[in-house]
Motif scaffolding. Structure first.
Motif, PDB file in Angstrom:
ATOM      1  N   SER A  62     -39.046   7.903 -32.443  1.00  0.00           N
ATOM      2  CA  SER A  62     -38.231   6.694 -32.558  1.00  0.00           C
ATOM      3  C   SER A  62     -38.398   5.825 -31.317  1.00  0.00           C
ATOM      4  CB  SER A  62     -36.762   7.092 -32.720  1.00  0.00           C
ATOM      5  OG  SER A  62     -36.282   7.661 -31.506  1.00  0.00           O
ATOM      6  N   ALA A  63     -37.895   4.613 -31.415  1.00  0.00           N
ATOM      7  CA  ALA A  63     -37.904   3.719 -30.250  1.00  0.00           C
ATOM      8  C   ALA A  63     -37.085   4.327 -29.122  1.00  0.00           C
ATOM      9  CB  ALA A  63     -37.357   2.352 -30.645  1.00  0.00           C
ATOM     10  N   ALA A  64     -36.009   5.036 -29.471  1.00  0.00           N
ATOM     11  CA  ALA A  64     -35.182   5.694 -28.452  1.00  0.00           C
ATOM     12  C   ALA A  64     -35.971   6.807 -27.757  1.00  0.00           C
ATOM     13  CB  ALA A  64     -33.909   6.247 -29.076  1.00  0.00           C
ATOM     14  N   ASP A  65     -36.801   7.546 -28.512  1.00  0.00           N
ATOM     15  CA  ASP A  65     -37.645   8.586 -27.906  1.00  0.00           C
ATOM     16  C   ASP A  65     -38.626   7.964 -26.916  1.00  0.00           C
ATOM     17  OD1 ASP A  65     -36.532  10.751 -29.316  1.00  0.00           O
ATOM     18  OD2 ASP A  65     -37.963  10.552 -30.970  1.00  0.00           O
ATOM     19  N   THR A  66     -39.282   6.888 -27.339  1.00  0.00           N
ATOM     20  CA  THR A  66     -40.240   6.205 -26.470  1.00  0.00           C
ATOM     21  C   THR A  66     -39.546   5.696 -25.206  1.00  0.00           C
ATOM     22  OG1 THR A  66     -41.613   5.569 -28.350  1.00  0.00           O
ATOM     23  CG2 THR A  66     -41.889   4.290 -26.327  1.00  0.00           C
ATOM     24  N   GLN A  67     -38.368   5.135 -25.360  1.00  0.00           N
ATOM     25  CA  GLN A  67     -37.618   4.626 -24.213  1.00  0.00           C
ATOM     26  C   GLN A  67     -37.230   5.761 -23.258  1.00  0.00           C
ATOM     27  OE1 GLN A  67     -33.922   2.646 -25.145  1.00  0.00           O
ATOM     28  NE2 GLN A  67     -33.742   1.791 -23.101  1.00  0.00           N
ATOM     29  N   GLN A  68     -36.781   6.885 -23.813  1.00  0.00           N
ATOM     30  CA  GLN A  68     -36.394   8.007 -22.958  1.00  0.00           C
ATOM     31  C   GLN A  68     -37.595   8.580 -22.215  1.00  0.00           C
ATOM     32  OE1 GLN A  68     -35.201  12.065 -24.374  1.00  0.00           O
ATOM     33  NE2 GLN A  68     -33.190  11.397 -23.598  1.00  0.00           N
ATOM     34  N   ILE A  69     -38.728   8.713 -22.890  1.00  0.00           N
ATOM     35  CA  ILE A  69     -39.942   9.200 -22.234  1.00  0.00           C
ATOM     36  C   ILE A  69     -40.306   8.263 -21.086  1.00  0.00           C
ATOM     37  CG2 ILE A  69     -42.440   9.518 -22.504  1.00  0.00           C
ATOM     38  CD1 ILE A  69     -41.793  10.526 -25.383  1.00  0.00           C
ATOM     39  N   SER A 113     -46.391   5.014  -7.475  1.00  0.00           N
ATOM     40  CA  SER A 113     -45.413   5.214  -8.539  1.00  0.00           C
ATOM     41  C   SER A 113     -46.172   5.189  -9.859  1.00  0.00           C
ATOM     42  CB  SER A 113     -44.337   4.122  -8.491  1.00  0.00           C
ATOM     43  OG  SER A 113     -44.925   2.850  -8.663  1.00  0.00           O
ATOM     44  N   ALA A 114     -45.443   5.374 -10.938  1.00  0.00           N
ATOM     45  CA  ALA A 114     -46.072   5.376 -12.255  1.00  0.00           C
ATOM     46  C   ALA A 114     -45.394   4.345 -13.144  1.00  0.00           C
ATOM     47  CB  ALA A 114     -45.970   6.759 -12.891  1.00  0.00           C
ATOM     48  N   ARG A 115     -46.198   3.735 -14.014  1.00  0.00           N
ATOM     49  CA  ARG A 115     -45.682   2.813 -15.021  1.00  0.00           C
ATOM     50  C   ARG A 115     -46.253   3.253 -16.363  1.00  0.00           C
ATOM     51  NH1 ARG A 115     -47.733  -2.701 -13.909  1.00  0.00           N
ATOM     52  NH2 ARG A 115     -49.642  -1.848 -14.778  1.00  0.00           N
ATOM     53  N   VAL A 116     -45.377   3.563 -17.305  1.00  0.00           N
ATOM     54  CA  VAL A 116     -45.809   4.005 -18.633  1.00  0.00           C
ATOM     55  C   VAL A 116     -46.298   2.799 -19.419  1.00  0.00           C
ATOM     56  CG1 VAL A 116     -45.035   5.019 -20.815  1.00  0.00           C
ATOM     57  CG2 VAL A 116     -44.293   6.011 -18.639  1.00  0.00           C
ATOM     58  N   ASP A 117     -47.498   2.934 -19.976  1.00  0.00           N
ATOM     59  CA  ASP A 117     -48.092   1.871 -20.789  1.00  0.00           C
ATOM     60  C   ASP A 117     -47.873   2.108 -22.276  1.00  0.00           C
ATOM     61  OD1 ASP A 117     -49.153   0.510 -18.535  1.00  0.00           O
ATOM     62  OD2 ASP A 117     -50.863   1.884 -18.513  1.00  0.00           O
ATOM     63  N   TRP A 156     -36.561  14.356 -23.521  1.00  0.00           N
ATOM     64  CA  TRP A 156     -37.981  14.207 -23.228  1.00  0.00           C
ATOM     65  C   TRP A 156     -38.202  14.291 -21.723  1.00  0.00           C
ATOM     66  CZ3 TRP A 156     -41.800  14.443 -26.650  1.00  0.00           C
ATOM     67  CH2 TRP A 156     -41.504  14.217 -27.989  1.00  0.00           C
ATOM     68  N   VAL A 157     -39.132  15.154 -21.302  1.00  0.00           N
ATOM     69  CA  VAL A 157     -39.420  15.378 -19.883  1.00  0.00           C
ATOM     70  C   VAL A 157     -40.926  15.379 -19.647  1.00  0.00           C
ATOM     71  CG1 VAL A 157     -37.288  16.694 -19.470  1.00  0.00           C
ATOM     72  CG2 VAL A 157     -39.364  17.899 -20.208  1.00  0.00           C
ATOM     73  N   VAL A 158     -41.321  15.253 -18.383  1.00  0.00           N
ATOM     74  CA  VAL A 158     -42.719  15.355 -17.988  1.00  0.00           C
ATOM     75  C   VAL A 158     -43.159  16.810 -18.197  1.00  0.00           C
ATOM     76  CG1 VAL A 158     -44.331  15.190 -16.039  1.00  0.00           C
ATOM     77  CG2 VAL A 158     -42.473  13.517 -16.283  1.00  0.00           C
ATOM     78  N   ALA A 159     -44.272  17.016 -18.861  1.00  0.00           N
ATOM     79  CA  ALA A 159     -44.786  18.374 -19.050  1.00  0.00           C
ATOM     80  C   ALA A 159     -45.187  18.950 -17.699  1.00  0.00           C
ATOM     81  CB  ALA A 159     -45.976  18.370 -20.005  1.00  0.00           C
ATOM     82  N   ASP A 160     -44.816  20.200 -17.448  1.00  0.00           N
ATOM     83  CA  ASP A 160     -45.173  20.809 -16.165  1.00  0.00           C
ATOM     84  C   ASP A 160     -46.683  20.859 -15.974  1.00  0.00           C
ATOM     85  OD1 ASP A 160     -45.635  22.943 -17.949  1.00  0.00           O
ATOM     86  OD2 ASP A 160     -44.033  24.183 -17.121  1.00  0.00           O
ATOM     87  N   SER A 161     -47.440  20.921 -17.058  1.00  0.00           N
ATOM     88  CA  SER A 161     -48.906  20.927 -16.946  1.00  0.00           C
ATOM     89  C   SER A 161     -49.421  19.615 -16.354  1.00  0.00           C
ATOM     90  CB  SER A 161     -49.558  21.186 -18.306  1.00  0.00           C
ATOM     91  OG  SER A 161     -49.195  20.168 -19.227  1.00  0.00           O
ATOM     92  N   SER A 162     -48.731  18.503 -16.616  1.00  0.00           N
ATOM     93  CA  SER A 162     -49.142  17.218 -16.043  1.00  0.00           C
ATOM     94  C   SER A 162     -48.936  17.206 -14.534  1.00  0.00           C
ATOM     95  CB  SER A 162     -48.360  16.072 -16.691  1.00  0.00           C
ATOM     96  OG  SER A 162     -48.703  15.948 -18.053  1.00  0.00           O
ATOM     97  N   LEU A 163     -47.806  17.756 -14.070  1.00  0.00           N
ATOM     98  CA  LEU A 163     -47.567  17.835 -12.628  1.00  0.00           C
ATOM     99  C   LEU A 163     -48.543  18.808 -11.983  1.00  0.00           C
ATOM    100  CD1 LEU A 163     -46.009  17.118 -10.076  1.00  0.00           C
ATOM    101  CD2 LEU A 163     -44.377  18.935 -10.679  1.00  0.00           C
ATOM    102  N   CYS A 164     -48.787  19.949 -12.623  1.00  0.00           N
ATOM    103  CA  CYS A 164     -49.720  20.931 -12.061  1.00  0.00           C
ATOM    104  C   CYS A 164     -51.124  20.353 -11.937  1.00  0.00           C
ATOM    105  CB  CYS A 164     -49.719  22.206 -12.906  1.00  0.00           C
ATOM    106  SG  CYS A 164     -48.196  23.174 -12.742  1.00  0.00           S
ATOM    107  N   ALA A 165     -51.548  19.566 -12.919  1.00  0.00           N
ATOM    108  CA  ALA A 165     -52.873  18.931 -12.848  1.00  0.00           C
ATOM    109  C   ALA A 165     -52.947  17.984 -11.661  1.00  0.00           C
ATOM    110  CB  ALA A 165     -53.176  18.188 -14.147  1.00  0.00           C
ATOM    111  N   LEU A 166     -51.878  17.251 -11.439  1.00  0.00           N
ATOM    112  CA  LEU A 166     -51.834  16.332 -10.306  1.00  0.00           C
ATOM    113  C   LEU A 166     -51.907  17.100  -8.992  1.00  0.00           C
ATOM    114  CD1 LEU A 166     -51.263  13.249  -9.640  1.00  0.00           C
ATOM    115  CD2 LEU A 166     -48.943  14.017  -9.216  1.00  0.00           C
ATOM    116  N   LEU A 167     -51.131  18.168  -8.874  1.00  0.00           N
ATOM    117  CA  LEU A 167     -51.107  18.946  -7.637  1.00  0.00           C
ATOM    118  C   LEU A 167     -52.396  19.732  -7.400  1.00  0.00           C
ATOM    119  CD1 LEU A 167     -47.438  20.244  -7.612  1.00  0.00           C
ATOM    120  CD2 LEU A 167     -48.504  18.675  -5.995  1.00  0.00           C
ATOM    121  N   SER A 168     -53.131  20.015  -8.444  1.00  0.00           N
ATOM    122  CA  SER A 168     -54.371  20.771  -8.270  1.00  0.00           C
ATOM    123  C   SER A 168     -55.367  20.012  -7.404  1.00  0.00           C
ATOM    124  CB  SER A 168     -54.995  21.117  -9.628  1.00  0.00           C
ATOM    125  OG  SER A 168     -55.505  19.961 -10.256  1.00  0.00           O
TER     126      SER A 168
END
Length: 178
Positions: A62-69, A113-117, A156-168
């Motif tokens: 939903s639009a609410a899901d997209t907004q929360q992400i 910082s990050a900006r969601v597209d 909705w949260v950032v997947a830990d795999s995304s943070l781990c990839a960044l930290l790698s």
């Protein structure tokens, strides 16, 4: 001397952005495999099209899901968000305190910082997030990066795999990442 430091800092940010692109891009490509060789027992064209449509149709959020992400993703990567609060925006955040601390202690993190597209839903509980890593002036250092968001207990949260990839990118052992 000051100009030299600014140049080095800018170079470091670009290196981090490039490393992030390669890491996340590699992770994305690693999940994509297939064969271009047609099967000898391929179903009829109409049956194949119907099967492809139902199997490949993405989940609709939903639009609410997209907004929360978008809000939670950008809040996690915002340097102004307190460490204790970052845990609520990360999958398994309560178990990944040391990982969040390592991420936040990197001096380059405080400059970007990050900006969601865009957000694409792959299931009712998973989405692919396309975002830009922005430099100190707000200009994209790494456009169109890709990461994952997970829906955990209705949020909705950032997947830990995304943070781990960044930290790698930093090398060495990363607490909480396998």
């Amino acid at each position: 001397m000051a100009a030299h430091r600014v140049t080095d800092r800018g170079r470091g940010i670009r290196v981090m952005a490039l490393g992030l692109a390669l890491t996340l891009g590699g992770a994305t490509l690693a999940g994509c495999s297939g064969s271009s060789t047609p099967s000898a027992s391929a179903p009829s064209t109409s049956a194949a099209a119907a099967a492809t449509t139902s199997a490949a149709a993405p989940s609709q959020g939903s639009a609410a899901d997209t907004q929360q992400i978008t809000q939670n993703w950008e809040a996690f990567f915002n340097k102004a968000t307190p460490l204790a609060q970052k845990a609520q925006y990360l999958q398994n955040g309560s178990q990944m305190g040391a990982t969040i601390q390592q991420f936040a202690s990197n001096p380059l993190v405080g400059q970007v910082s990050a900006r969601v597209d865009s957000v694409g839903f792959t299931s009712p509980t998973q989405a692919t997030v396309t975002y830009d890593i922005l430099g100190p002036t707000g200009s994209p250092l790494l456009p169109n990066a890709s990461g994952q968001a997970m829906k955990v207990n209705g949020t909705w949260v950032v997947a830990d795999s995304s943070l781990c990839a960044l930290l790698s990118l930093t090398g060495g052992k990363i607490p909480g990442c396998s």
